[in-house]
Write an enzyme that holds these catalytic residues in place. Structure first.
Site, PDB file in Angstrom:
ATOM      1  N   LYS A  44      -7.704 -12.813   5.381  1.00 14.05           N
ATOM      2  CA  LYS A  44      -8.377 -13.831   6.212  1.00 14.05           C
ATOM      3  C   LYS A  44      -9.899 -13.775   6.092  1.00 14.05           C
ATOM      4  O   LYS A  44     -10.596 -14.546   6.744  1.00 14.05           O
ATOM      5  CB  LYS A  44      -7.984 -13.642   7.687  1.00 14.05           C
ATOM      6  CG  LYS A  44      -6.510 -13.821   7.990  1.00 14.05           C
ATOM      7  CD  LYS A  44      -6.282 -13.774   9.494  1.00 14.05           C
ATOM      8  CE  LYS A  44      -4.853 -14.038   9.889  1.00 14.05           C
ATOM      9  NZ  LYS A  44      -4.645 -13.811  11.337  1.00 14.05           N
ATOM     10  N   LYS A  46     -11.864 -11.772   7.423  1.00 13.96           N
ATOM     11  CA  LYS A  46     -12.436 -11.554   8.755  1.00 13.96           C
ATOM     12  C   LYS A  46     -12.609 -10.071   9.012  1.00 13.96           C
ATOM     13  O   LYS A  46     -11.669  -9.282   8.785  1.00 13.96           O
ATOM     14  CB  LYS A  46     -11.470 -12.104   9.814  1.00 13.96           C
ATOM     15  CG  LYS A  46     -11.695 -13.553  10.143  1.00 13.96           C
ATOM     16  CD  LYS A  46     -10.896 -13.907  11.377  1.00 13.96           C
ATOM     17  CE  LYS A  46     -10.921 -15.394  11.641  1.00 13.96           C
ATOM     18  NZ  LYS A  46      -9.965 -15.751  12.690  1.00 13.96           N
TER      19      LYS A  46
HETATM   20  N1  CTP Z   1      -5.217 -17.453  21.925  1.00 17.87           N
HETATM   21  C1  CTP Z   1      -5.109 -18.318  23.033  1.00 17.87           C
HETATM   22  N2  CTP Z   1      -6.243 -18.788  23.641  1.00 17.87           N
HETATM   23  C2  CTP Z   1      -7.466 -18.464  23.151  1.00 17.87           C
HETATM   24  C3  CTP Z   1      -7.597 -17.590  22.044  1.00 17.87           C
HETATM   25  C4  CTP Z   1      -6.432 -17.099  21.448  1.00 17.87           C
HETATM   26  O1  CTP Z   1      -4.009 -18.633  23.472  1.00 17.87           O
HETATM   27  N3  CTP Z   1      -8.536 -18.978  23.753  1.00 17.87           N
HETATM   28  C5  CTP Z   1      -4.007 -16.978  21.272  1.00 17.87           C
HETATM   29  C6  CTP Z   1      -3.911 -17.432  19.814  1.00 17.87           C
HETATM   30  O2  CTP Z   1      -3.454 -18.765  19.741  1.00 17.87           O
HETATM   31  C7  CTP Z   1      -2.953 -16.424  19.231  1.00 17.87           C
HETATM   32  C8  CTP Z   1      -3.250 -15.136  20.035  1.00 17.87           C
HETATM   33  O3  CTP Z   1      -4.005 -15.570  21.197  1.00 17.87           O
HETATM   34  O4  CTP Z   1      -1.593 -16.825  19.496  1.00 17.87           O
HETATM   35  C9  CTP Z   1      -4.078 -14.154  19.233  1.00 17.87           C
HETATM   36  O5  CTP Z   1      -5.207 -14.860  18.771  1.00 17.87           O
HETATM   37  P1  CTP Z   1      -6.364 -14.281  17.878  1.00 17.87           P
HETATM   38  O6  CTP Z   1      -6.440 -15.070  16.627  1.00 17.87           O
HETATM   39  O7  CTP Z   1      -6.314 -12.808  17.796  1.00 17.87           O
HETATM   40  O8  CTP Z   1      -7.605 -14.659  18.851  1.00 17.87           O
HETATM   41  P2  CTP Z   1      -8.841 -15.612  18.675  1.00 17.87           P
HETATM   42  O9  CTP Z   1      -9.723 -15.381  19.857  1.00 17.87           O
HETATM   43  O10 CTP Z   1      -8.393 -17.039  18.419  1.00 17.87           O
HETATM   44  O11 CTP Z   1      -9.542 -15.001  17.372  1.00 17.87           O
HETATM   45  P3  CTP Z   1     -10.479 -15.652  16.260  1.00 17.87           P
HETATM   46  O12 CTP Z   1     -11.665 -16.226  16.964  1.00 17.87           O
HETATM   47  O13 CTP Z   1     -10.814 -14.495  15.350  1.00 17.87           O
HETATM   48  O14 CTP Z   1      -9.661 -16.708  15.571  1.00 17.87           O
END
Ligand code: CTP
Length: 128
Positions: A44, A46
């Site tokens: 990814k 990341k």
């Molecule tokens: N998730 C959620 N609400 C948010 C952020 C995340 O419901 N505001 C959910 C995502 O949809 C996923 C799970 O939490 O099913 C884990 O998400 P992750 O990708 O680790 O978190 P993000 O904060 O979205 O990370 P990034 O910014 O790196 O994409």
């Protein structure tokens, strides 16, 4: 079962896991598969602030979480579902439609994300 990175653990993560657990009903259990540092970087592009072993320890300490595994490839999902006798595969709706190929094995549910928060946004904010 649900998958994620859960870096800089935040309220969107907590609410997603609580709602996922609730889908399983009173006697259900929730398995969370935490993306490894290697998977995040190689697949990814990341970088995580918190090492995978610590992210997994935090997730595993939650009341709504029963089991934690690591994710190290895109392909492991089918085997995880089979090995862990999974009934419902849950993801946030940023992944809507992406895992419908698992529907022959279990229910696939996409839950609405909590608005206005993400690990990426937190990292950006700190750089102010
Ligand atoms: N998730 C959620 N609400 C948010 C952020 C995340 O419901 N505001 C959910 C995502 O949809 C996923 C799970 O939490 O099913 C884990 O998400 P992750 O990708 O680790 O978190 P993000 O904060 O979205 O990370 P990034 O910014 O790196 O994409």
């Amino acid at each position: 079962i649900t998958y994620g990175t859960f870096d800089l653990f935040h309220i969107g993560h907590l609410r997603l896991l609580q709602r996922a657990r609730a889908l399983g009903g009173e006697n259900g259990s929730l398995t969370v598969v935490v993306s490894s540092d290697r998977f995040n970087w190689v697949e990814k592009h990341k970088k995580c602030a918190i090492p995978d072993v610590q992210r997994a320890e935090i997730v595993g300490a939650l009341k709504c979480v029963d089991k934690v595994l690591f994710e190290d490839s895109w392909e492991q999902k089918r085997q995880d579902v089979i090995d862990n006798k999974i009934d419902i595969f849950v993801m946030g709706d940023d992944w809507k439609g992406k895992f419908d190929f698992l529907k022959d094995l279990c229910d696939v549910v996409y839950l609405p994300r909590t608005p206005d928060i993400s690990s990426t946004e937190l990292k950006t904010k700190l750089h102010g």
